[in-house]
Enzyme design. Structure first.
Site, PDB file in Angstrom:
ATOM      1  N   LYS A 112       0.856  -1.195   0.003  1.00  0.00           N
ATOM      2  CA  LYS A 112       0.027  -0.044   0.055  1.00  0.00           C
ATOM      3  C   LYS A 112       1.012   1.269   0.046  1.00  0.00           C
ATOM      4  O   LYS A 112       0.457   2.340  -0.463  1.00  0.00           O
ATOM      5  CB  LYS A 112      -0.780   0.006   1.250  1.00  0.00           C
ATOM      6  CG  LYS A 112      -2.047  -0.812   1.065  1.00  0.00           C
ATOM      7  CD  LYS A 112      -3.209  -0.772   2.368  1.00  0.00           C
ATOM      8  CE  LYS A 112      -4.373  -1.339   2.191  1.00  0.00           C
ATOM      9  NZ  LYS A 112      -5.159  -1.306   3.487  1.00  0.00           N
TER      10      LYS A 112
ATOM     11  N   ASP B 209     -10.372   3.629   1.877  1.00  0.00           N
ATOM     12  CA  ASP B 209     -10.963   3.340   3.326  1.00  0.00           C
ATOM     13  C   ASP B 209     -10.994   4.551   3.970  1.00  0.00           C
ATOM     14  O   ASP B 209     -12.019   4.737   4.891  1.00  0.00           O
ATOM     15  CB  ASP B 209      -9.350   2.889   3.748  1.00  0.00           C
ATOM     16  CG  ASP B 209      -9.153   1.321   3.572  1.00  0.00           C
ATOM     17  OD1 ASP B 209      -9.945   0.764   3.408  1.00  0.00           O
ATOM     18  OD2 ASP B 209      -8.086   1.101   3.992  1.00  0.00           O
TER      19      ASP B 209
HETATM   20  P1  NAP Z   1      -0.926  -1.973  10.761  1.00  0.00           P
HETATM   21  O1  NAP Z   1      -0.337  -1.079   9.666  1.00  0.00           O
HETATM   22  O2  NAP Z   1       0.271  -3.073  10.946  1.00  0.00           O
HETATM   23  O3  NAP Z   1      -0.913  -1.102  11.899  1.00  0.00           O
HETATM   24  C1  NAP Z   1      -1.391  -2.060  13.283  1.00  0.00           C
HETATM   25  C2  NAP Z   1      -1.475  -0.995  14.536  1.00  0.00           C
HETATM   26  O4  NAP Z   1      -1.733  -1.718  15.540  1.00  0.00           O
HETATM   27  C3  NAP Z   1      -0.254  -0.334  14.803  1.00  0.00           C
HETATM   28  O5  NAP Z   1      -0.317   1.075  15.426  1.00  0.00           O
HETATM   29  C4  NAP Z   1       0.445  -1.218  16.145  1.00  0.00           C
HETATM   30  O6  NAP Z   1       1.186  -0.561  16.825  1.00  0.00           O
HETATM   31  C5  NAP Z   1      -0.831  -1.689  16.485  1.00  0.00           C
HETATM   32  N1  NAP Z   1      -0.744  -3.197  17.108  1.00  0.00           N
HETATM   33  C6  NAP Z   1      -0.389  -3.983  16.598  1.00  0.00           C
HETATM   34  N2  NAP Z   1      -0.256  -5.372  17.347  1.00  0.00           N
HETATM   35  C7  NAP Z   1      -0.711  -4.779  18.441  1.00  0.00           C
HETATM   36  C8  NAP Z   1      -0.920  -5.359  19.795  1.00  0.00           C
HETATM   37  N3  NAP Z   1      -0.558  -6.699  19.803  1.00  0.00           N
HETATM   38  N4  NAP Z   1      -1.088  -4.571  20.826  1.00  0.00           N
HETATM   39  C9  NAP Z   1      -1.456  -3.130  20.510  1.00  0.00           C
HETATM   40  N5  NAP Z   1      -1.152  -2.907  19.322  1.00  0.00           N
HETATM   41  C10 NAP Z   1      -0.818  -3.620  18.274  1.00  0.00           C
HETATM   42  O7  NAP Z   1      -2.219  -2.600  10.155  1.00  0.00           O
HETATM   43  P2  NAP Z   1      -3.556  -2.109   9.665  1.00  0.00           P
HETATM   44  O8  NAP Z   1      -3.410  -2.172   8.151  1.00  0.00           O
HETATM   45  O9  NAP Z   1      -3.689  -0.369  10.150  1.00  0.00           O
HETATM   46  O10 NAP Z   1      -4.667  -2.929  10.013  1.00  0.00           O
HETATM   47  C11 NAP Z   1      -4.761  -2.928  11.331  1.00  0.00           C
HETATM   48  C12 NAP Z   1      -6.246  -3.875  11.560  1.00  0.00           C
HETATM   49  O11 NAP Z   1      -7.290  -2.931  10.902  1.00  0.00           O
HETATM   50  C13 NAP Z   1      -6.269  -5.131  10.883  1.00  0.00           C
HETATM   51  O12 NAP Z   1      -6.090  -6.063  11.907  1.00  0.00           O
HETATM   52  C14 NAP Z   1      -7.715  -5.139  10.499  1.00  0.00           C
HETATM   53  O13 NAP Z   1      -8.740  -5.786  11.321  1.00  0.00           O
HETATM   54  C15 NAP Z   1      -8.367  -3.805  10.316  1.00  0.00           C
HETATM   55  N6  NAP Z   1      -8.674  -3.137   9.143  1.00  0.00           N
HETATM   56  C16 NAP Z   1      -9.999  -3.324   8.926  1.00  0.00           C
HETATM   57  C17 NAP Z   1     -10.118  -2.607   7.567  1.00  0.00           C
HETATM   58  C18 NAP Z   1     -11.802  -2.701   7.049  1.00  0.00           C
HETATM   59  O14 NAP Z   1     -12.100  -2.411   5.944  1.00  0.00           O
HETATM   60  N7  NAP Z   1     -12.763  -3.086   8.208  1.00  0.00           N
HETATM   61  C19 NAP Z   1      -9.386  -2.022   6.673  1.00  0.00           C
HETATM   62  C20 NAP Z   1      -8.286  -2.146   7.169  1.00  0.00           C
HETATM   63  C21 NAP Z   1      -7.813  -2.685   8.279  1.00  0.00           C
HETATM   64  P3  NAP Z   1       2.660  -0.268  16.662  1.00  0.00           P
HETATM   65  O15 NAP Z   1       2.954   0.856  16.304  1.00  0.00           O
HETATM   66  O16 NAP Z   1       3.255  -0.428  18.296  1.00  0.00           O
HETATM   67  O17 NAP Z   1       3.197  -1.413  16.131  1.00  0.00           O
END
Ligand code: NAP
Length: 288
Positions: free
Chosen positions: A75, A111
């Protein structure tokens, strides 16, 4: 699937580039809707390793594809490979949809409107105080969406404080009218700030089957808050369950997923898909 029978020399190709992509729910969601609307399009999954991204983008342009989605881990890396990127996607720092027209690629981030349209079925963002849990790709998109929709303040709470701080500082430059703050090590101050937010949005993966738990302690929630979880599987996370017990209105991320897809569908085909049907296809695919 009957869709394959209908492929002809006139069929327009769209799809998703990711690594991996085999679990993507987008092919059934888009193909089902193309078929129901009688549109001669085919949505295909393209598993593209990071080192082949540039070739894949050039290939899709050369092959005459109408556009494509981009998912993890491409992305951000795709941005410099495109001819144009929408201002929202630039601020988010990620593109999830590309339209190809006359050989030119334009990237956007569906998004952002996908989430704001979904949540605003329940609650207006204008003038609200939003707490965003997480500062990754989804967190950034939701901060931008909240700011664009007129939120008064956005409080970013993240495991890695430095990422929340960096995000708040980028957003302050873009949206002078919105007050951005971020959580720190002081739990009492954090809880206090959290408690003053009208809307809480989880954008961390905490609550998915592989990472059970809640991104904030249940007793931080109060009954006057609205709680949105971007996770859609499971349909009810621990956070949403705790919020319901408090009496808070809640919503999961399935609608956001369908809406970001519907917006991409319209960008490629010019046709408005039926959102309810797209959501129902997703529910069936998830057995939810
Ligand atoms: P990402 O870029 O990897 O970001 C993950 C975020 O969550 C970071 O801020 C990370 O913190 C934090 N995190 C990860 N593991 C954690 C843990 N064990 N405890 C506390 N914080 C934690 O991922 P993303 O693309 O934003 O996606 C995240 C989630 O959003 C996905 O799992 C998905 O379920 C959801 N999502 C949904 C949609 C939808 O259309 N509904 C679209 C996109 C994403 P750090 O900075 O400390 O690593």
């Amino acid at each position: 699937m009957s869709i394959h029978k209908n492929v002809s020399g006139r069929t327009r190709v769209v799809g998703v580039i990711g690594w991996p992509v085999e679990h993507s729910l987008s092919p059934p969601m888009h193909n089902g809707e193309f078929e129901r609307l009688g549109l001669d399009y085919l949505y295909a999954p393209f598993a593209v390793a990071p080192e082949n991204l540039e070739q894949a983008v050039r290939g899709l342009v050369a092959l005459g594809a109408a556009g494509f989605n981009i998912t993890i881990p491409h992305k951000q890396k795709i941005m410099p490979l495109l001819d144009e990127v929408s201002p929202e996607a630039v601020v988010v720092g990620a593109v999830n949809t590309v339209r190809i027209e006359n050989g030119r690629t334009t990237g956007s981030n569906t998004d952002v409107p996908g989430w704001s349209e979904d949540i605003q079925q329940d609650i207006l963002l204008q003038g609200s105080s939003v707490c965003v849990l997480g500062a990754g790709g989804a967190g950034r998109a939701i901060c931008v969406a909240a700011a664009l929709a007129g939120a008064k303040s956005v409080f970013i709470q993240n495991r890695t404080i430095e990422s929340a701080e960096a995000l708040a500082s980028v957003l302050r430059e873009q949206f002078a009218d919105v007050c951005f703050s971020f959580g720190c090590d002081d739990e009492t101050a954090c809880r206090d700030q959290f408690g003053r937010c009208d809307i809480v949005v989880n954008t961390t993966p905490v609550g998915m089957a592989a990472i059970p738990g809640s991104p904030v302690p249940a007793d931080w929630l109060n009954e006057s808050q609205y709680v949105y979880d971007t996770i859609y599987t499971p349909a009810e996370t621990e956070l949403l369950r705790a919020a319901k017990v408090k009496g808070c209105p809640t919503r999961n991320g399935l609608g956001m997923l369908a809406r970001q897809g519907a917006l991409a569908f319209e960008l490629w085909s010019g046709a408005k898909p039926d959102l309810t049907r797209m959501e129902s296809t997703l529910r069936k695919a998830l057995n939810a």
